[in-house]
Design a protein around this motif. Structure first.
Motif, mmCIF file in Angstrom:
data_model
loop_
_atom_site.group_PDB
_atom_site.id
_atom_site.type_symbol
_atom_site.label_atom_id
_atom_site.label_comp_id
_atom_site.label_asym_id
_atom_site.label_seq_id
_atom_site.Cartn_x
_atom_site.Cartn_y
_atom_site.Cartn_z
ATOM 1 N N GLU A 81 0.850 -1.186 0.000
ATOM 2 C CA GLU A 81 0.000 0.000 0.000
ATOM 3 C C GLU A 81 0.882 1.231 0.000
ATOM 4 N N GLU A 82 0.327 2.327 -0.432
ATOM 5 C CA GLU A 82 1.094 3.561 -0.490
ATOM 6 C C GLU A 82 1.607 3.907 0.908
ATOM 7 N N GLY A 83 2.881 4.294 0.970
ATOM 8 C CA GLY A 83 3.495 4.622 2.246
ATOM 9 C C GLY A 83 4.291 3.466 2.830
ATOM 10 N N SER A 84 4.050 2.246 2.361
ATOM 11 C CA SER A 84 4.809 1.103 2.862
ATOM 12 C C SER A 84 6.168 1.062 2.176
ATOM 13 N N TRP A 85 7.099 0.341 2.753
ATOM 14 C CA TRP A 85 8.434 0.272 2.154
ATOM 15 C C TRP A 85 8.374 -0.356 0.773
ATOM 16 N N THR A 86 7.481 -1.283 0.537
ATOM 17 C CA THR A 86 7.419 -1.932 -0.762
ATOM 18 C C THR A 86 6.939 -0.977 -1.845
ATOM 19 N N PHE A 87 5.977 -0.150 -1.531
ATOM 20 C CA PHE A 87 5.476 0.836 -2.491
ATOM 21 C C PHE A 87 6.595 1.813 -2.851
ATOM 22 N N GLU A 88 7.259 2.340 -1.855
ATOM 23 C CA GLU A 88 8.320 3.321 -2.082
ATOM 24 C C GLU A 88 9.503 2.693 -2.826
ATOM 25 N N GLU A 89 9.869 1.478 -2.467
ATOM 26 C CA GLU A 89 10.983 0.796 -3.129
ATOM 27 C C GLU A 89 10.645 0.517 -4.591
ATOM 28 N N SER A 90 9.428 0.098 -4.861
ATOM 29 C CA SER A 90 8.997 -0.153 -6.236
ATOM 30 C C SER A 90 9.038 1.135 -7.055
ATOM 31 N N LYS A 91 8.563 2.200 -6.482
ATOM 32 C CA LYS A 91 8.559 3.502 -7.151
ATOM 33 C C LYS A 91 9.992 3.944 -7.476
ATOM 34 N N ARG A 92 10.895 3.767 -6.522
ATOM 35 C CA ARG A 92 12.297 4.140 -6.716
ATOM 36 C C ARG A 92 12.948 3.317 -7.830
ATOM 37 N N ILE A 93 12.699 2.010 -7.835
ATOM 38 C CA ILE A 93 13.282 1.132 -8.852
ATOM 39 C C ILE A 93 12.763 1.511 -10.238
ATOM 40 N N CYS A 94 11.465 1.774 -10.349
ATOM 41 C CA CYS A 94 10.889 2.164 -11.644
ATOM 42 C C CYS A 94 11.488 3.471 -12.139
ATOM 43 N N GLU A 95 11.657 4.442 -11.254
ATOM 44 C CA GLU A 95 12.256 5.715 -11.654
ATOM 45 C C GLU A 95 13.691 5.517 -12.103
ATOM 46 N N GLU A 96 14.415 4.629 -11.422
ATOM 47 C CA GLU A 96 15.803 4.359 -11.789
ATOM 48 C C GLU A 96 15.896 3.660 -13.146
ATOM 49 N N LEU A 97 15.020 2.695 -13.403
ATOM 50 C CA LEU A 97 15.091 1.929 -14.645
ATOM 51 C C LEU A 97 14.518 2.673 -15.848
ATOM 52 N N PHE A 98 13.431 3.417 -15.653
ATOM 53 C CA PHE A 98 12.703 4.000 -16.775
ATOM 54 C C PHE A 98 12.787 5.516 -16.864
ATOM 55 N N GLY A 99 13.405 6.157 -15.907
ATOM 56 C CA GLY A 99 13.403 7.612 -15.897
ATOM 57 C C GLY A 99 12.173 8.104 -15.167
ATOM 58 N N ASP A 100 12.046 9.401 -15.039
ATOM 59 C CA ASP A 100 10.966 9.915 -14.209
ATOM 60 C C ASP A 100 9.883 10.643 -14.980
ATOM 61 N N ASP A 101 10.167 11.622 -15.739
ATOM 62 C CA ASP A 101 9.078 12.448 -16.257
ATOM 63 C C ASP A 101 9.315 12.851 -17.700
ATOM 64 N N PRO A 102 8.775 12.173 -18.666
ATOM 65 C CA PRO A 102 8.014 10.921 -18.654
ATOM 66 C C PRO A 102 8.960 9.731 -18.689
ATOM 67 N N PRO A 103 8.449 8.534 -18.376
ATOM 68 C CA PRO A 103 9.303 7.344 -18.444
ATOM 69 C C PRO A 103 9.720 7.074 -19.886
ATOM 70 N N CYS A 104 10.890 6.494 -20.051
ATOM 71 C CA CYS A 104 11.445 6.251 -21.378
ATOM 72 C C CYS A 104 11.497 4.749 -21.668
ATOM 73 N N PHE A 105 10.952 4.350 -22.811
ATOM 74 C CA PHE A 105 11.013 2.956 -23.262
ATOM 75 C C PHE A 105 11.563 2.952 -24.685
ATOM 76 N N ALA A 106 12.808 2.567 -24.849
ATOM 77 C CA ALA A 106 13.392 2.490 -26.192
ATOM 78 C C ALA A 106 12.677 1.408 -26.994
ATOM 79 N N SER A 107 12.388 1.680 -28.258
ATOM 80 C CA SER A 107 11.649 0.700 -29.071
ATOM 81 C C SER A 107 12.431 -0.604 -29.228
ATOM 82 N N ALA A 108 13.754 -0.554 -29.205
ATOM 83 C CA ALA A 108 14.555 -1.774 -29.330
ATOM 84 C C ALA A 108 14.322 -2.724 -28.153
#
Length: 132
Positions: A81-108
């Motif tokens: 749930e929002e505010g739990s360590w898992t929510f925050e950790e997931s959010k951090r990992i996604c920002e690290e892997l995909f960028g933040d604003d907007p997320p980037c997905f290379a077509s390759a």
């Protein structure tokens, strides 16, 4: 369980019949998220996810399903749930892997997906789903 899943995945990749869809990557990700779900596994989980993500992108199988498994808003096994360590950790990992604003997905990263059967990732895979 993670060791068996990883060994099976790598054996499949080395075989004459390697994975031809994103499912193997998504299933291995789901196993890792369940097995490495505790806070004491943060570093190992981060390393495993990053490595699997890089392999998935290299092989051209990054799919919407894979991205949603990581998304804090789709409530996969990783997020509570929002505010739990898992929510925050997931959010951090996604920002690290995909960028933040907007997320980037290379077509390759999705070049080998079977069109019509699997969908490439979209920025909406990482945002809060709305209730109808």
């Amino acid at each position: 369980m993670l060791m068996v899943g990883s060994q099976t995945f790598w054996a499949m990749k080395a075989s004459r019949f390697p994975p031809d869809s994103s499912l193997a990557y998504t299933w291995l990700l789901e196993i890792a998220l369940k097995v490495l779900s505790s806070p004491e596994n943060d570093k190992r989980r981060q390393e495993f996810i990053t490595s699997l993500f890089e392999q998935c992108c290299k092989d051209g199988f990054l799919s919407s399903k894979f991205v949603r498994k990581l998304s804090p808003f789709y409530g996969g096994p990783f997020c509570k749930e929002e505010g739990s360590w898992t929510f925050e950790e997931s959010k951090r990992i996604c920002e690290e892997l995909f960028g933040d604003d907007p997320p980037c997905f290379a077509s390759a990263w999705s070049r080998n997906l079977k069109r019509g059967q699997e969908h490439p990732p979209q920025p909406t895979d990482l945002v809060q789903k709305t209730r109808s």
